[in-house]
Design a protein around this motif. Structure first.
Motif, PDB file in Angstrom:
ATOM      1  N   VAL A  71      -5.538  -7.400 -10.064  1.00 23.66           N
ATOM      2  CA  VAL A  71      -4.957  -6.064 -10.260  1.00 23.66           C
ATOM      3  C   VAL A  71      -5.476  -5.114  -9.173  1.00 23.66           C
ATOM      4  O   VAL A  71      -4.720  -4.312  -8.622  1.00 23.66           O
ATOM      5  N   GLU A  72      -6.769  -5.256  -8.829  1.00 24.23           N
ATOM      6  CA  GLU A  72      -7.312  -4.408  -7.761  1.00 24.23           C
ATOM      7  C   GLU A  72      -6.575  -4.652  -6.448  1.00 24.23           C
ATOM      8  O   GLU A  72      -6.210  -3.710  -5.743  1.00 24.23           O
ATOM      9  N   ALA A  73      -6.335  -5.918  -6.155  1.00 26.16           N
ATOM     10  CA  ALA A  73      -5.655  -6.249  -4.904  1.00 26.16           C
ATOM     11  C   ALA A  73      -4.209  -5.744  -4.917  1.00 26.16           C
ATOM     12  O   ALA A  73      -3.698  -5.235  -3.904  1.00 26.16           O
ATOM     13  N   GLN A  74      -3.565  -5.854  -6.078  1.00 23.47           N
ATOM     14  CA  GLN A  74      -2.177  -5.384  -6.173  1.00 23.47           C
ATOM     15  C   GLN A  74      -2.113  -3.877  -5.962  1.00 23.47           C
ATOM     16  O   GLN A  74      -1.243  -3.368  -5.255  1.00 23.47           O
ATOM     17  N   LEU A  75      -3.064  -3.177  -6.568  1.00 17.98           N
ATOM     18  CA  LEU A  75      -3.100  -1.725  -6.399  1.00 17.98           C
ATOM     19  C   LEU A  75      -3.323  -1.382  -4.927  1.00 17.98           C
ATOM     20  O   LEU A  75      -2.636  -0.517  -4.370  1.00 17.98           O
ATOM     21  N   ALA A  76      -4.250  -2.093  -4.284  1.00 19.16           N
ATOM     22  CA  ALA A  76      -4.543  -1.798  -2.877  1.00 19.16           C
ATOM     23  C   ALA A  76      -3.305  -2.034  -2.017  1.00 19.16           C
ATOM     24  O   ALA A  76      -2.982  -1.218  -1.140  1.00 19.16           O
ATOM     25  N   SER A  77      -2.581  -3.108  -2.268  1.00 21.03           N
ATOM     26  CA  SER A  77      -1.426  -3.341  -1.389  1.00 21.03           C
ATOM     27  C   SER A  77      -0.306  -2.346  -1.701  1.00 21.03           C
ATOM     28  O   SER A  77       0.416  -1.920  -0.805  1.00 21.03           O
ATOM     29  N   TRP A  78      -0.202  -1.938  -2.948  1.00 22.00           N
ATOM     30  CA  TRP A  78       0.768  -0.884  -3.256  1.00 22.00           C
ATOM     31  C   TRP A  78       0.414   0.394  -2.493  1.00 22.00           C
ATOM     32  O   TRP A  78       1.272   1.037  -1.890  1.00 22.00           O
ATOM     33  N   LEU A  79      -0.887   0.757  -2.511  1.00 20.61           N
ATOM     34  CA  LEU A  79      -1.302   1.999  -1.845  1.00 20.61           C
ATOM     35  C   LEU A  79      -0.995   1.961  -0.345  1.00 20.61           C
ATOM     36  O   LEU A  79      -0.750   2.990   0.271  1.00 20.61           O
TER      37      LEU A  79
END
Ligand code: GCU
Length: 685
Positions: free
Chosen positions: A626-634
């Motif tokens: 989830v952290e990685a998904q959030l980072a790539s979204w950002l």
């Protein structure tokens, strides 16, 4: 949503076809009919895509049949010069269509031909989708399509007070203060969204039919119901209503609802007659009976066939059908009673009734034996009644899968269900073949699902949850589509074609179900959620309850023994080969292990890990994902409009916090129960 079109047609390869977009030739249809809807959608779609309004003209007055889009219904449109032969076209079923480009040097044209008005409309939406996602290349198009399933429905769980049961996107678009919003433009917009992905039926009220909703089939509401039906009809969608089995009692008109009582039978005939006088093409009744405290035939010592057939007889003269739900189990179970297994209930109730239902009854069966958990095996009832019509029920609303606060793209889950080999008639008897009526000679069959929309501006609470509504329609049109292709299609239409945007969002969607599963419910166990709300962790919330939903974790192990050898015997409901696979620890797939077996925490999975280490690892990894998904979204900031960017960012941060809570609650619980430390020594509380 995905129909905004604006400026989405790329110029690549367009030059050759550009002239075609200036005029649409079509013989007009009935006012308010589906043909006119189709042409209207085509004209406005092209205008939004190209910036130019096409001229719509009928074939007779058209001077130049070249350099145009010729749209129509096979049999009613001249096919000469369109590269479509009548013989070929007549092979198609009612809802099928052909899209073909004709390249005669500099005189090019495009044909969209439907087998029926609906077929044409689906062809138009498909054509516009192709323009939005791929544009039109040098070679043009050559597409022949038909839907896999005859019934492709949605169920609204909307109540007339304006609430939506298991709704996570605001209030109902259908009701407010016990009135229908019969003229609401939102309903028309919804019809467009659904038609664009091939939905052809909708039940507009909750399966739990409360007092006021019982009156939907009376004069009090039928004029408004008829208006809503008109809106959907223009988009080729039939209207259904959920009914209260105790209607005659609830409305105070009879002192019984016994299906074998002639007065009750006459009452329902009268009701059906009235409904059809308002809605001549009414689809039929959806019924939740003897399920979770809803009334049903059991009260009178009758069975489900008696109940369903009584309603079916009332609808038969008008061509209506009964969608009878199989979500029937004992919701007053004593947790001390280890012999009762909720998973077995639907099969035990219905299987013995095979052959007793009328031809216009369809059994509506949830995809799993429990209740839309993040992971369940496929319901063994599906296909097990060769002489009874079936349809499968999915859940688009994310009740147990993050409630549209977490991203959880469910198309991969549904695809697994549809691809499941029941082996009921030998190897290769897949759920999708059964639902298509290719295995047993069903008169009616198909798929349905609980909708996920409400009156939020973005329809679904979370912008990305729109992909589930879109994906449901697309997959049920063609279950052979790849989940990733659907995710990408949706992303392109909704967020545009920027490569980083498409890759990031598609990637996020594709791993979201697995991610959600990893930080919530390991190995098929399920139900460790906050009771009633079903959001967030509560490991023992349902453990000592009446709902029949247990994990049986103790200090040594976890899981539900559903084997024939030592457990509840549920595995026996599957065809022999599948039963063997699930029965045997050596062959049971890891992801369903705890659904079928109770094992020690130190049991070794096929993956080589112990159960307890798997629990720890997946929960830590889930949060990292989830952290990685959030980072790539950002990283997409600036490539997405600010409003949607902010909205999705906010939800993703909430998802991350909630995922951490899941991780820590689950890991801590099982660490304290088992006393076994994490091999990697990570923080567990
Ligand atoms: C689930 C859900 C209920 C719903 C029921 C049903 O149990 O939590 O809200 O009424 O399914 O499908 O009938």
């Amino acid at each position: 949503a995905w129909l905004h079109y604006e400026g989405q047609l790329s110029n690549k390869g367009l030059a050759k076809w550009a002239d075609c977009f200036r005029s649409i030739i079509c013989i007009p249809g009935e006012r308010g009919g589906v043909l006119n809807t189709a042409i209207g959608e085509l004209a406005s779609g092209i205008e939004a895509l190209t910036g130019n309004k096409p001229e719509v003209t009928d074939a007779a007055s058209a001077v130049d049949r070249k350099r145009c889009i010729a749209a129509g219904i096979i049999g009613a449109m001249p096919l000469d010069g369109l590269a479509i032969s009548l013989a070929e076209a007549e092979q198609l079923p009612d809802e099928g269509f052909i899209i073909r480009t004709i390249d005669n040097g500099d005189l090019c044209s495009i044909a969209i031909a439907g087998r029926s008005e609906r077929g044409l409309m689906y062809g138009v939406f498909h054509f516009l989708r192709l323009l939005q996602t791929e544009g039109i290349g040098e070679n043009g198009f050559n597409v022949v399509e038909q839907p896999a399933f005859r019934l492709r429905m949605l169920n609204q769980w909307d109540n007339m007070d304006g609430s939506v049961e298991r709704g996570y996107a605001g209030r109902s678009i259908f009701y407010r203060n016990y009135e229908l919003l019969a003229r609401s433009p939102r309903i028309k917009d919804y019809a467009r969204l659904l038609a664009s992905v091939g939905i052809n039926g909708i039940a507009i009220n909750n399966v739990n039919v409360h007092r006021q909703e019982t009156k939907l089939i009376t004069e009090r509401y039928l004029p408004d119901v008829a208006r809503v039906a008109d809106t959907f009809r223009a988009y080729g969608i039939r209207l259904y209503l959920s009914v209260n089995f105790a209607g005659p009692l609830e409305l105070g008109e009879l002192d019984t609802a016994d299906p074998l009582d002639p007065r009750v039978q006459a009452w329902w005939k009268e009701r059906a007659n009235e409904v059809y006088s308002y809605v001549p093409d009414f689809g039929g009744f959806l019924v939740k009976a003897d399920s979770e405290n809803r009334p049903g035939p059991f009260t009178y010592g009758r069975d489900h066939a008696d109940g369903a057939n009584m309603l079916a007889d009332a609808l038969a003269p008008y061509g209506g059908i009964v969608l009878w739900r199989c979500f029937v189990y004992n919701c007053q179970q004593d947790w001390r009673d280890r012999s009762t297994d909720r998973a077995k209930a639907a099969y035990d109730h219905f299987r013995p009734l095979d052959g007793r239902f009328r031809d216009n009854v369809i059994l509506q069966i949830k995809n799993g034996p429990m209740d839309f958990q993040v992971r369940e095996p496929v319901s063994p009832l599906f296909g097990a009644m060769p002489n009874t019509n079936h349809m499968m029920e999915f859940q688009v609303t994310q009740e147990y899968t993050g409630q549209q606060r977490h991203v959880c793209f469910l198309v991969p889950q549904w695809k697994e269900v549809l691809d499941f080999d029941t082996r009921l008639k030998g190897e290769g008897t897949r759920v999708k073949d059964l639902a298509a009526g290719k295995v047993h000679p069903y008169t009616h069959c198909g798929v349905t699902a609980v909708s996920n929309i409400g009156d939020d501006d973005n329809w679904t609470g979370h912008h990305l949850a729109q992909s589930n509504l879109y994906g449901y329609g697309r997959l049920m049109w063609n279950p052979d589509l790849e989940a990733e292709a659907i995710a990408e299609e949706w992303t392109r239409q909704t967020f545009g074609g920027d490569a980083a945007v498409v890759e990031t969002i598609t990637g996020w969607l594709m791993e979201s179900w697995g991610t959600y599963e990893s930080y919530t419910a390991p190995l098929g166990v399920g139900w460790m959620v906050t009771p009633h709300y079903h959001y967030g962790p509560d490991v023992d919330g349902y453990e000592y309850s009446k709902w029949g939903t247990y994990h049986f974790a103790d200090w040594k192990g976890i899981g539900v023994d559903r084997t024939q050898a030592t457990g509840t015997g549920y595995t026996a409901q599957y065809e022999a080969e599948n039963a063997r696979v699930y029965e045997n620890l050596a062959t049971c797939p890891d992801e369903l292990l705890l659904f079928f077996h109770h094992v020690p925490y130190i049991h070794k999975l096929h993956s080589g890990k112990t159960v307890i280490q798997h629990i720890y690892d997946t929960h830590f990894e889930g949060v990292q994902r989830v952290e990685a998904q959030l980072a790539s979204w950002l990283s997409l900031e600036g490539k997405i409009d600010e409003e949607r960017f902010r909205h999705v960012t906010g939800r993703a941060k909430e998802q991350l916090e909630n995922a951490k809570l899941w991780r820590d609650v689950i890991n801590t619980y099982f660490y304290r129960k088992s006393g076994i430390s994490d091999e990697q020594g990570r923080t567990i509380y």
